[in-house]
Scaffold this motif. Structure first.
Motif, PDB file in Angstrom:
ATOM      1  N   MET A  53      52.009 -43.666  77.154  1.00  0.00           N
ATOM      2  CA  MET A  53      51.635 -42.368  76.602  1.00  0.00           C
ATOM      3  C   MET A  53      52.136 -42.269  75.169  1.00  0.00           C
ATOM      4  O   MET A  53      53.303 -42.466  74.899  1.00  0.00           O
ATOM      5  CB  MET A  53      52.252 -41.272  77.463  1.00  0.00           C
ATOM      6  CG  MET A  53      52.058 -39.908  76.893  1.00  0.00           C
ATOM      7  SD  MET A  53      52.831 -38.638  77.898  1.00  0.00           S
ATOM      8  CE  MET A  53      54.162 -38.186  76.830  1.00  0.00           C
ATOM      9  N   ILE A  54      51.268 -41.996  74.265  1.00  0.00           N
ATOM     10  CA  ILE A  54      51.652 -41.733  72.877  1.00  0.00           C
ATOM     11  C   ILE A  54      51.435 -40.261  72.639  1.00  0.00           C
ATOM     12  O   ILE A  54      50.391 -39.710  72.951  1.00  0.00           O
ATOM     13  CB  ILE A  54      50.818 -42.575  71.900  1.00  0.00           C
ATOM     14  CG1 ILE A  54      51.101 -44.057  72.137  1.00  0.00           C
ATOM     15  CG2 ILE A  54      51.112 -42.191  70.460  1.00  0.00           C
ATOM     16  CD1 ILE A  54      50.286 -44.981  71.291  1.00  0.00           C
ATOM     17  N   HIS A  55      52.440 -39.616  72.091  1.00  0.00           N
ATOM     18  CA  HIS A  55      52.372 -38.174  71.925  1.00  0.00           C
ATOM     19  C   HIS A  55      52.834 -37.823  70.514  1.00  0.00           C
ATOM     20  O   HIS A  55      53.865 -38.282  70.072  1.00  0.00           O
ATOM     21  CB  HIS A  55      53.284 -37.504  72.956  1.00  0.00           C
ATOM     22  CG  HIS A  55      53.058 -36.031  73.074  1.00  0.00           C
ATOM     23  ND1 HIS A  55      53.411 -35.154  72.089  1.00  0.00           N
ATOM     24  CD2 HIS A  55      52.511 -35.292  74.061  1.00  0.00           C
ATOM     25  CE1 HIS A  55      53.096 -33.922  72.471  1.00  0.00           C
ATOM     26  NE2 HIS A  55      52.556 -33.988  73.655  1.00  0.00           N
ATOM     27  N   GLY A  56      52.058 -37.013  69.820  1.00  0.00           N
ATOM     28  CA  GLY A  56      52.491 -36.498  68.529  1.00  0.00           C
ATOM     29  C   GLY A  56      53.277 -35.222  68.767  1.00  0.00           C
ATOM     30  O   GLY A  56      52.807 -34.336  69.462  1.00  0.00           O
TER      31      GLY A  56
ATOM     32  N   ASP B 118      54.502 -31.722  83.535  1.00  0.00           N
ATOM     33  CA  ASP B 118      54.472 -32.269  84.892  1.00  0.00           C
ATOM     34  C   ASP B 118      55.445 -33.433  85.087  1.00  0.00           C
ATOM     35  O   ASP B 118      55.505 -34.033  86.146  1.00  0.00           O
ATOM     36  CB  ASP B 118      53.054 -32.688  85.294  1.00  0.00           C
ATOM     37  CG  ASP B 118      52.506 -33.799  84.422  1.00  0.00           C
ATOM     38  OD1 ASP B 118      53.208 -34.276  83.523  1.00  0.00           O
ATOM     39  OD2 ASP B 118      51.345 -34.200  84.655  1.00  0.00           O
ATOM     40  N   GLY B 119      56.214 -33.733  84.064  1.00  0.00           N
ATOM     41  CA  GLY B 119      57.207 -34.798  84.173  1.00  0.00           C
ATOM     42  C   GLY B 119      57.847 -35.087  82.828  1.00  0.00           C
ATOM     43  O   GLY B 119      57.414 -34.599  81.788  1.00  0.00           O
ATOM     44  N   PHE B 120      58.905 -35.877  82.873  1.00  0.00           N
ATOM     45  CA  PHE B 120      59.617 -36.250  81.651  1.00  0.00           C
ATOM     46  C   PHE B 120      59.046 -37.531  81.070  1.00  0.00           C
ATOM     47  O   PHE B 120      58.667 -38.448  81.809  1.00  0.00           O
ATOM     48  CB  PHE B 120      61.107 -36.474  81.936  1.00  0.00           C
ATOM     49  CG  PHE B 120      61.897 -35.208  82.038  1.00  0.00           C
ATOM     50  CD1 PHE B 120      62.325 -34.535  80.896  1.00  0.00           C
ATOM     51  CD2 PHE B 120      62.215 -34.681  83.275  1.00  0.00           C
ATOM     52  CE1 PHE B 120      63.053 -33.367  80.994  1.00  0.00           C
ATOM     53  CE2 PHE B 120      62.941 -33.512  83.383  1.00  0.00           C
ATOM     54  CZ  PHE B 120      63.359 -32.851  82.240  1.00  0.00           C
ATOM     55  N   ALA B 121      59.013 -37.594  79.755  1.00  0.00           N
ATOM     56  CA  ALA B 121      58.683 -38.811  79.028  1.00  0.00           C
ATOM     57  C   ALA B 121      59.936 -39.230  78.276  1.00  0.00           C
ATOM     58  O   ALA B 121      60.647 -38.378  77.720  1.00  0.00           O
ATOM     59  CB  ALA B 121      57.544 -38.561  78.054  1.00  0.00           C
ATOM     60  N   LEU B 122      60.213 -40.515  78.260  1.00  0.00           N
ATOM     61  CA  LEU B 122      61.371 -41.040  77.546  1.00  0.00           C
ATOM     62  C   LEU B 122      60.893 -42.149  76.629  1.00  0.00           C
ATOM     63  O   LEU B 122      60.367 -43.162  77.086  1.00  0.00           O
ATOM     64  CB  LEU B 122      62.422 -41.575  78.531  1.00  0.00           C
ATOM     65  CG  LEU B 122      63.707 -42.109  77.919  1.00  0.00           C
ATOM     66  CD1 LEU B 122      64.466 -40.993  77.209  1.00  0.00           C
ATOM     67  CD2 LEU B 122      64.582 -42.735  78.983  1.00  0.00           C
ATOM     68  N   LEU B 123      61.051 -41.927  75.339  1.00  0.00           N
ATOM     69  CA  LEU B 123      60.702 -42.917  74.335  1.00  0.00           C
ATOM     70  C   LEU B 123      61.985 -43.602  73.899  1.00  0.00           C
ATOM     71  O   LEU B 123      62.990 -42.930  73.633  1.00  0.00           O
ATOM     72  CB  LEU B 123      60.042 -42.241  73.127  1.00  0.00           C
ATOM     73  CG  LEU B 123      59.860 -43.100  71.888  1.00  0.00           C
ATOM     74  CD1 LEU B 123      58.713 -44.079  72.099  1.00  0.00           C
ATOM     75  CD2 LEU B 123      59.596 -42.244  70.671  1.00  0.00           C
ATOM     76  N   TYR B 124      61.964 -44.909  73.844  1.00  0.00           N
ATOM     77  CA  TYR B 124      63.123 -45.681  73.403  1.00  0.00           C
ATOM     78  C   TYR B 124      62.663 -46.582  72.278  1.00  0.00           C
ATOM     79  O   TYR B 124      61.682 -47.319  72.428  1.00  0.00           O
ATOM     80  CB  TYR B 124      63.661 -46.507  74.570  1.00  0.00           C
ATOM     81  CG  TYR B 124      64.851 -47.374  74.238  1.00  0.00           C
ATOM     82  CD1 TYR B 124      66.068 -46.815  73.878  1.00  0.00           C
ATOM     83  CD2 TYR B 124      64.766 -48.756  74.316  1.00  0.00           C
ATOM     84  CE1 TYR B 124      67.171 -47.607  73.597  1.00  0.00           C
ATOM     85  CE2 TYR B 124      65.860 -49.555  74.041  1.00  0.00           C
ATOM     86  CZ  TYR B 124      67.059 -48.980  73.688  1.00  0.00           C
ATOM     87  OH  TYR B 124      68.153 -49.763  73.410  1.00  0.00           O
ATOM     88  N   LYS B 125      63.329 -46.509  71.129  1.00  0.00           N
ATOM     89  CA  LYS B 125      62.938 -47.333  69.993  1.00  0.00           C
ATOM     90  C   LYS B 125      64.158 -48.029  69.419  1.00  0.00           C
ATOM     91  O   LYS B 125      65.193 -47.405  69.209  1.00  0.00           O
ATOM     92  CB  LYS B 125      62.276 -46.488  68.912  1.00  0.00           C
ATOM     93  CG  LYS B 125      61.811 -47.346  67.734  1.00  0.00           C
ATOM     94  CD  LYS B 125      60.920 -46.588  66.797  1.00  0.00           C
ATOM     95  CE  LYS B 125      60.434 -47.519  65.696  1.00  0.00           C
ATOM     96  NZ  LYS B 125      59.464 -46.866  64.855  1.00  0.00           N
TER      97      LYS B 125
END
Length: 117
Positions: free
Chosen positions: A1-4, A63-70
């Motif tokens: 998922m890519i989210h701005g 509806d849920g958590f997103a976790l981006l790690y960079k």
């Protein structure tokens, strides 16, 4: 998922160093218990570790958590060091931070707070 995240109401940076081994539950708990913020709110929460060459971004999208790690290939983030602080960032400050710049840019043109007309 890519989210701005340009439409997200609040962007919070968790200052200081965060244990980057923490996952979604650990980071959400940190936000809730240490900073008394709601991880389910319309907000993005940013965390960085000891080396300041990586960050995590926690976001609840309804509806849920997103976790981006960079992890950066080169350079380091200029992450604020105050362990007890959380800051609400503007979109501009977020861009500066993720480009490796300081959150305070003294030479940047500041927006006027008063209307002349």
């Amino acid at each position: 998922m890519i989210h701005g995240f340009t439409k997200v109401k609040n962007i919070y940076i968790i200052c200081g160093r965060t244990d980057m081994r923490k996952g979604i539950d650990g980071l959400a708990s940190l936000v809730q218990e240490n900073f008394k913020l709601d991880p389910y709110s319309e907000a993005v929460f940013l965390f960085s570790g000891w080396k300041r060459d990586r960050y995590k971004c926690l976001y609840f999208d309804g509806d849920g958590f997103a976790l981006l790690y960079k992890r950066l290939d080169q350079g380091r983030l200029q992450w604020p060091k105050d362990e007890e602080q959380v800051r609400n960032l503007t979109q501009q400050e977020l861009r500066w931070l993720l480009e490796g710049l300081s959150l305070s840019q003294p030479k940047a043109i500041q927006k006027s707070k008063k209307s002349v007309f």
